[in-house]
Structure formats: structure tokens, C-alpha cells
Design an enzyme around this catalytic site. Sequence first.
Site, mmCIF file in Angstrom:
data_model
loop_
_atom_site.group_PDB
_atom_site.id
_atom_site.type_symbol
_atom_site.label_atom_id
_atom_site.label_comp_id
_atom_site.label_asym_id
_atom_site.label_seq_id
_atom_site.Cartn_x
_atom_site.Cartn_y
_atom_site.Cartn_z
ATOM 1 N N GLY A 79 0.780 -1.226 0.000
ATOM 2 C CA GLY A 79 0.000 0.000 0.000
ATOM 3 C C GLY A 79 0.809 1.271 0.000
ATOM 4 O O GLY A 79 1.991 1.280 -0.315
ATOM 5 N N GLY A 120 10.476 -2.590 8.176
ATOM 6 C CA GLY A 120 9.764 -1.720 7.235
ATOM 7 C C GLY A 120 8.826 -0.769 7.949
ATOM 8 O O GLY A 120 8.829 0.450 7.698
ATOM 9 N N ILE A 142 8.747 -12.315 13.184
ATOM 10 C CA ILE A 142 9.118 -13.705 13.472
ATOM 11 C C ILE A 142 10.573 -13.938 13.058
ATOM 12 O O ILE A 142 11.208 -14.854 13.567
ATOM 13 C CB ILE A 142 8.195 -14.725 12.757
ATOM 14 C CG1 ILE A 142 8.323 -14.653 11.238
ATOM 15 C CG2 ILE A 142 6.759 -14.566 13.201
ATOM 16 C CD1 ILE A 142 7.727 -15.856 10.530
ATOM 17 N N ASP A 143 11.092 -13.116 12.146
ATOM 18 C CA ASP A 143 12.443 -13.362 11.615
ATOM 19 C C ASP A 143 13.551 -13.013 12.609
ATOM 20 O O ASP A 143 14.694 -13.425 12.420
ATOM 21 C CB ASP A 143 12.666 -12.535 10.336
ATOM 22 C CG ASP A 143 11.833 -13.024 9.169
ATOM 23 O OD1 ASP A 143 11.095 -14.013 9.334
ATOM 24 O OD2 ASP A 143 11.923 -12.417 8.078
ATOM 25 N N GLN A 299 3.949 -20.397 10.333
ATOM 26 C CA GLN A 299 4.864 -19.848 11.349
ATOM 27 C C GLN A 299 4.376 -18.514 11.893
ATOM 28 O O GLN A 299 4.802 -18.072 12.956
ATOM 29 C CB GLN A 299 6.259 -19.647 10.735
ATOM 30 C CG GLN A 299 6.916 -20.934 10.337
ATOM 31 C CD GLN A 299 8.001 -20.729 9.276
ATOM 32 O OE1 GLN A 299 9.164 -20.637 9.592
ATOM 33 N NE2 GLN A 299 7.610 -20.637 8.008
ATOM 34 N N ARG A 300 3.531 -17.829 11.155
ATOM 35 C CA ARG A 300 3.067 -16.508 11.581
ATOM 36 C C ARG A 300 1.742 -16.565 12.318
ATOM 37 O O ARG A 300 1.306 -15.571 12.901
ATOM 38 C CB ARG A 300 2.924 -15.592 10.358
ATOM 39 C CG ARG A 300 4.233 -15.245 9.691
ATOM 40 C CD ARG A 300 4.353 -13.775 9.390
ATOM 41 N NE ARG A 300 3.240 -13.220 8.686
ATOM 42 C CZ ARG A 300 3.308 -12.674 7.469
ATOM 43 N NH1 ARG A 300 4.464 -12.669 6.819
ATOM 44 N NH2 ARG A 300 2.264 -12.142 6.928
HETATM 45 O O1 F6P Z 1 9.202 -10.531 7.582
HETATM 46 C C1 F6P Z 1 8.482 -11.613 7.977
HETATM 47 C C2 F6P Z 1 8.132 -12.496 6.821
HETATM 48 O O2 F6P Z 1 7.462 -13.537 7.417
HETATM 49 C C3 F6P Z 1 9.307 -12.955 5.970
HETATM 50 O O3 F6P Z 1 10.039 -14.013 6.518
HETATM 51 C C4 F6P Z 1 8.644 -13.310 4.678
HETATM 52 O O4 F6P Z 1 9.535 -13.219 3.595
HETATM 53 C C5 F6P Z 1 7.572 -12.284 4.589
HETATM 54 O O5 F6P Z 1 7.242 -11.897 5.901
HETATM 55 C C6 F6P Z 1 6.356 -12.774 3.869
HETATM 56 O O6 F6P Z 1 5.369 -11.799 3.892
HETATM 57 P P1 F6P Z 1 3.963 -11.876 3.136
HETATM 58 O O7 F6P Z 1 3.799 -13.240 2.550
HETATM 59 O O8 F6P Z 1 2.954 -11.582 4.190
HETATM 60 O O9 F6P Z 1 4.024 -10.812 2.120
#
Ligand code: F6P
Length: 381
Positions: A79, A120, A142-143, A299-300
Site C-alpha cells: 500500500g 519496514g 518472526i524473523d 509460522q506466523r
Molecule cells: O518478515 C516476515 C516475513 O514472514 C518474511 O520471513 C517473509 O519473507 C515475509 O514476511 C512474507 O510476507 P507476506 O507473505 O505476508 O508478504
Amino acid sequence: MPPSKPTIGILTGGGDCPGLNAVIRAAVKSALKLGYDCVGFLKGYEGLVDPVAYMPLDLTNTANILLQGGTILGSTNKGRFSALVGEGARVQIDPTLLAAAGETVRQLGISGLICIGGDGSLAIAQQLHEHGIPVVGVPKTIDNDLGCTAFTFGFDSAVACATDALDRLHTTAASHERIMVLEVMGRHAGWIALHAGIAGGGDVILIPEIPWTFEHVCQKVLDRECEGKRFTLIVVAEGARLPDGGLVHDGGGTGKDDVGAGATERRQVRLGGIGEIVANEVAKRLGREVRALVLGHLQRGGTPTAFDRVLATQFGAHSVRLVHEGRFGQMVCYRPPDIASVAIAQAITTPAAIDPGHAAVQAARALGIGFGDGVDSSPFA
Ligand code: F6P
């Protein structure tokens, strides 16, 4: 109508992760005790500008969210507010958007805006701060790749998820005498792969910070077979570069850069697919059965671990303290055993990559876990 009480604004930006709601709950509970009202802006920074979207936050609508994954405020990593186009490369947010956000903050009488996000989102927070908006940052990802904090919340939950996946892959790999490749998240840093690889009994861990080759990965498999072990677990971070330096992204393509050129904007490429490439190449070279699994957004999601709930709660409470003390432009951070703060500007320019000499890497090597670089002997020898 002018606000009757000092008000704290809260927003969640970027990709979601377990523990966001725990931060929101902690911030609201501690803010209310200090006499503030709270509002939450919806869909990250988008809620600050036309159409302005927010909701009051109180004890009722933040009850029972401690263990809830995701974010009740919604979030976006796309966005109008996108300040990140690759590691360390940032773009300037449109000044009219910054002005509009400032106007919303002024009109709602917000005394402090708590921005919960990764590199970001915090890069955006920094721009709001430079624009005179009173912001405080809370590090989320998570990273675990944000500098100046020992851990970000969400990381421990992601590691628990990846470890559980490895535990499950272990039994099926052993039963079928197969090589299993687990691809986990980790865009710029391999923390999830490293920790889950160790916790889940991985045999090879491939991360962005340590260059590797297929020869060494295959040799590890053969070495294990010589020891009578007829299965191998390989954990690979999505951001681990191929031996030729390429990143695997968007449907199997590879490129050296993690930024793609979109029609109207530069954007971060969607990483993914390296697990499949590793699996295919190892199968081809060794003639063994190999299977690959991408753990992806599992993982998220889901409930935060106890560790993440505690960390998120401390971050939420401390962020309110920073607002109350007028310490704007600061990000809360974890410096065990303390919760402290650091300039957002410093945090976003200090990425937390794994030092190849890190204690966890050394311990892994001491056990015989390979990193695909041929350095398999014990560093203590
Ligand atoms: O920054 C966290 C993260 O989970 C990264 O490991 C991954 O590359 C990215 O977000 C993926 O984000 P999305 O699929 O939500 O755009």
C-alpha cells in the site's frame, strides 16, 4: 469534538505475528491505569489517512486477546505506506501522506502513537517521527532480524512451530529412510532455521549468513549414511542464497536482488521455493528419495508461546511508559534482563544477522550439524 482525556494511538504494521494482540492488550491496560484513552488505527498506517479508520480500545474489546494470534487492528505490508524496498534500502513516504497522518494525530489529540512493526514499519515510524509526530516503536517480527534487541516477539512462537514440524518430519523421515527438506521463513537472517534446526534435531541448516554448496550438503548425507543413519533432515531459510548467489522467489524464479521492479513501484519479491530446489538437486546428485515442505505462514499464525506473551506484555507496558515520559522516536528493546529503549533510527539501520561465529552455530557444529560449508569439525577441537 476535542478529546476529553490524553489519548494514545496504537497501530500494527507489516506482516502479522503471534504476540501483536498481547502488546495491544498490555499497552491499553497500562495506558488506562495512567489515565489515557486509547484508540487503535486499522490496517496499519493506512488507518491514519483518508479514509481515517480507528476504533476505541478499552478493557472490554482487549479482553481475552492475550493468546490470540494475528492482530485485532489488522495490518498490511503493502500500500501507500511502504518504506522498505530491500535490505537497508528505504524509500521516502509521500510528504502529503505524512502531513495527512500528522493532521489525524492532531485532530484526535493523540499524545503518543505506538507503532508495532518490523524493519519496514519502523522505517515508516521514523519518517513520521521526523515529521514531528510523537511516535514510539515496538519491534515485531518472526524473523528476529531487527537490531538493538536481543529478541523480537513472534520469533519464539515461529521457532516452536518450525520445531514441531521438524519433530513430525523426523519420524516419517526415519520410517522411510528419506531426506526431508523443511523451508522456513527468514528473509535476511536465518534465526528461525538455526534455532528450529537445533531444537528439532536437524542435520543440515542452510542460512543466508553462511555460504554453502550442494557438494557439502550431499557429503553430509553420505557421512550420516556411513554412521548408519539412513535419513537426514535439512532446514533451509527462505532467504538462504543458492551457491551462485541467487535468491529463490515468486514461483521458482531466482535473482540476486530481493527487490522486484513492479509496474508502478519497486517491491520486495515474495521469497519461497528454495526447499524444492535443494530437494531436487540432492535427489539428482545422490539418487535418494527426498521430500520438501514449505512451512510458510503457519509460522506466523496461532497462539503466541509463553515467552512471546511475556516479552510482548513487557514491550506493550514499556511503550506506554515511553509515551508518558515523552521519549518519542524511541523503540522499546530487550536487553536481558532489562527492557530498555533505543532510537528507532538506530534499530532500523542495524540488522540482526547471525554472526557465523555465534555460540549457537558453534554448538551446532560441535554436535556435527552441517551448514553446507564443509566446516563440519568441532570448533572446540
Ligand atoms: O518478515 C516476515 C516475513 O514472514 C518474511 O520471513 C517473509 O519473507 C515475509 O514476511 C512474507 O510476507 P507476506 O507473505 O505476508 O508478504
